[in-house]
Design a protein around this motif. Structure first.
Motif, PDB file in Angstrom:
ATOM      1  N   UNK A 143      19.032   6.652  50.022  1.00 39.46           N
ATOM      2  CA  UNK A 143      19.392   5.751  48.920  1.00 39.46           C
ATOM      3  C   UNK A 143      20.143   4.543  49.479  1.00 39.46           C
ATOM      4  N   UNK A 144      19.769   3.355  49.032  1.00 39.32           N
ATOM      5  CA  UNK A 144      20.432   2.132  49.481  1.00 39.32           C
ATOM      6  C   UNK A 144      21.804   2.003  48.832  1.00 39.32           C
ATOM      7  N   UNK A 145      22.700   1.331  49.534  1.00 38.17           N
ATOM      8  CA  UNK A 145      24.066   1.161  49.053  1.00 38.17           C
ATOM      9  C   UNK A 145      24.106   0.450  47.699  1.00 38.17           C
ATOM     10  N   UNK A 146      23.201  -0.475  47.473  1.00 39.08           N
ATOM     11  CA  UNK A 146      23.168  -1.188  46.189  1.00 39.08           C
ATOM     12  C   UNK A 146      22.949  -0.204  45.045  1.00 39.08           C
ATOM     13  N   UNK A 147      22.014   0.725  45.220  1.00 37.61           N
ATOM     14  CA  UNK A 147      21.751   1.728  44.182  1.00 37.61           C
ATOM     15  C   UNK A 147      22.933   2.695  44.058  1.00 37.61           C
ATOM     16  N   UNK A 148      23.537   3.044  45.185  1.00 35.71           N
ATOM     17  CA  UNK A 148      24.701   3.930  45.166  1.00 35.71           C
ATOM     18  C   UNK A 148      25.843   3.283  44.378  1.00 35.71           C
ATOM     19  N   UNK A 149      26.068   1.993  44.588  1.00 33.56           N
ATOM     20  CA  UNK A 149      27.100   1.264  43.833  1.00 33.56           C
ATOM     21  C   UNK A 149      26.834   1.354  42.334  1.00 33.56           C
ATOM     22  N   UNK A 150      25.585   1.157  41.944  1.00 35.09           N
ATOM     23  CA  UNK A 150      25.217   1.242  40.530  1.00 35.09           C
ATOM     24  C   UNK A 150      25.497   2.635  39.977  1.00 35.09           C
ATOM     25  N   UNK A 151      25.164   3.664  40.751  1.00 35.45           N
ATOM     26  CA  UNK A 151      25.399   5.037  40.304  1.00 35.45           C
ATOM     27  C   UNK A 151      26.890   5.310  40.133  1.00 35.45           C
ATOM     28  N   UNK A 152      27.697   4.856  41.100  1.00 43.05           N
ATOM     29  CA  UNK A 152      29.148   5.047  40.986  1.00 43.05           C
ATOM     30  C   UNK A 152      29.674   4.391  39.718  1.00 43.05           C
ATOM     31  N   UNK A 153      29.202   3.199  39.438  1.00 42.68           N
ATOM     32  CA  UNK A 153      29.688   2.472  38.265  1.00 42.68           C
ATOM     33  C   UNK A 153      29.193   3.111  36.973  1.00 42.68           C
ATOM     34  N   UNK A 154      27.915   3.444  36.915  1.00 42.80           N
ATOM     35  CA  UNK A 154      27.301   3.974  35.696  1.00 42.80           C
ATOM     36  C   UNK A 154      27.807   5.373  35.352  1.00 42.80           C
ATOM     37  N   UNK A 155      27.918   6.239  36.345  1.00 43.63           N
ATOM     38  CA  UNK A 155      28.251   7.638  36.084  1.00 43.63           C
ATOM     39  C   UNK A 155      29.728   7.940  36.275  1.00 43.63           C
ATOM     40  N   UNK A 156      30.479   7.008  36.829  1.00 45.94           N
ATOM     41  CA  UNK A 156      31.920   7.141  37.011  1.00 45.94           C
ATOM     42  C   UNK A 156      32.308   8.433  37.740  1.00 45.94           C
ATOM     43  N   UNK A 157      31.535   8.778  38.764  1.00 43.75           N
ATOM     44  CA  UNK A 157      31.906   9.872  39.661  1.00 43.75           C
ATOM     45  C   UNK A 157      32.580   9.260  40.877  1.00 43.75           C
ATOM     46  N   UNK A 158      33.373  10.048  41.552  1.00 44.41           N
ATOM     47  CA  UNK A 158      34.026   9.569  42.762  1.00 44.41           C
ATOM     48  C   UNK A 158      33.253   9.969  44.015  1.00 44.41           C
ATOM     49  N   UNK A 159      32.515  11.074  43.938  1.00 40.74           N
ATOM     50  CA  UNK A 159      31.819  11.624  45.103  1.00 40.74           C
ATOM     51  C   UNK A 159      30.486  12.228  44.679  1.00 40.74           C
TER      52      UNK A 159
ATOM     53  N   UNK B  20      33.377   6.916  46.892  1.00 40.58           N
ATOM     54  CA  UNK B  20      33.680   5.497  46.726  1.00 40.58           C
ATOM     55  C   UNK B  20      34.450   4.995  47.936  1.00 40.58           C
ATOM     56  N   UNK B  21      35.293   5.828  48.487  1.00 37.52           N
ATOM     57  CA  UNK B  21      36.046   5.462  49.682  1.00 37.52           C
ATOM     58  C   UNK B  21      35.103   5.163  50.847  1.00 37.52           C
ATOM     59  N   UNK B  22      34.070   6.013  51.041  1.00 36.17           N
ATOM     60  CA  UNK B  22      33.087   5.774  52.107  1.00 36.17           C
ATOM     61  C   UNK B  22      32.394   4.434  51.903  1.00 36.17           C
ATOM     62  N   UNK B  23      32.046   4.144  50.666  1.00 35.11           N
ATOM     63  CA  UNK B  23      31.382   2.879  50.334  1.00 35.11           C
ATOM     64  C   UNK B  23      32.300   1.701  50.653  1.00 35.11           C
ATOM     65  N   UNK B  24      33.544   1.791  50.218  1.00 38.06           N
ATOM     66  CA  UNK B  24      34.491   0.702  50.462  1.00 38.06           C
ATOM     67  C   UNK B  24      34.774   0.499  51.942  1.00 38.06           C
ATOM     68  N   UNK B  25      34.704   1.560  52.727  1.00 32.77           N
ATOM     69  CA  UNK B  25      34.996   1.439  54.154  1.00 32.77           C
ATOM     70  C   UNK B  25      34.021   0.511  54.868  1.00 32.77           C
ATOM     71  N   UNK B  26      32.837   0.297  54.308  1.00 35.60           N
ATOM     72  CA  UNK B  26      31.860  -0.638  54.886  1.00 35.60           C
ATOM     73  C   UNK B  26      32.384  -2.071  54.887  1.00 35.60           C
ATOM     74  N   UNK B  27      33.292  -2.356  53.977  1.00 29.23           N
ATOM     75  CA  UNK B  27      33.749  -3.723  53.788  1.00 29.23           C
ATOM     76  C   UNK B  27      35.036  -4.039  54.535  1.00 29.23           C
ATOM     77  N   UNK B  28      35.518  -3.108  55.340  1.00 28.27           N
ATOM     78  CA  UNK B  28      36.747  -3.330  56.097  1.00 28.27           C
ATOM     79  C   UNK B  28      36.500  -4.415  57.143  1.00 28.27           C
ATOM     80  N   UNK B  29      37.424  -5.343  57.211  1.00 28.33           N
ATOM     81  CA  UNK B  29      37.344  -6.416  58.192  1.00 28.33           C
ATOM     82  C   UNK B  29      37.851  -5.887  59.531  1.00 28.33           C
ATOM     83  N   UNK B  30      37.071  -6.080  60.575  1.00 29.38           N
ATOM     84  CA  UNK B  30      37.447  -5.650  61.921  1.00 29.38           C
ATOM     85  C   UNK B  30      37.242  -6.825  62.874  1.00 29.38           C
TER      86      UNK B  30
END
Length: 143
Positions: free
Chosen positions: A24-40, A55-65
């Motif tokens: 599953x692509x991250x874009x679809x995963x984001x939609x699922x998190x938002x629509x179903x309001x699950x954390x994991x 959601x934490x795993x998803x957000x970790x992609x956006x960490x600036x390094x």
């Protein structure tokens, strides 16, 4: 409250948990998190759980390094769930006592835990499920 000591994960788990696939692509995963309001979500390949994604795993992609000063949103949204999921995770079996489930949730700060029989996903138990069990047992003690 003594009844709580006898309860197992099977008594309060959700029997048909929602899952995601490893491709599953991250874009679809984001939609699922938002629509179903699950954390994991459990990440499955067939009925076998191969990881967990939060959601934490998803957000970790956006960490600036230093290697990635400005992550490109569009590129990140095309990543597969398998790229960000956690492959080592805590799980229980249906016979696990709720007292142990509660202990795992508190000690590891987990919101939900997959319930496996062998490698097959048979359910998921959440904080809300454990809280409901505690309420039910407290209500039974009063009555």
């Amino acid at each position: 409250m003594y009844k709580f000591l006898e309860l197992t994960a099977a008594d309060y788990m959700t029997h048909a948990p929602k899952t995601v696939s490893r491709d599953m692509k991250m874009a679809e995963l984001c939609e699922r998190f938002e629509k179903e309001d699950f954390n994991t979500y459990p990440v499955v390949d067939g009925m076998q759980v191969v990881g967990m994604v939060s959601k934490f795993d998803l957000l970790s992609c956006f960490v600036f390094t230093p290697a990635r000063i400005l992550p490109r949103y569009e590129d990140l949204m095309q990543k597969a769930t398998a790229d960000v999921m956690t492959t080592e995770f805590i799980y229980v079996v249906p016979e696990t006592r709720l007292t142990r489930v509660l202990e795992l949730m508190v000690n590891h700060r987990l919101r939900s835990i997959p319930v496996l029989e062998g490698e097959r996903l048979v359910g998921i138990i959440s904080r809300e499920d454990v809280m409901r069990a505690l309420r039910d047992c407290a209500g039974a003690a009063e009555g």
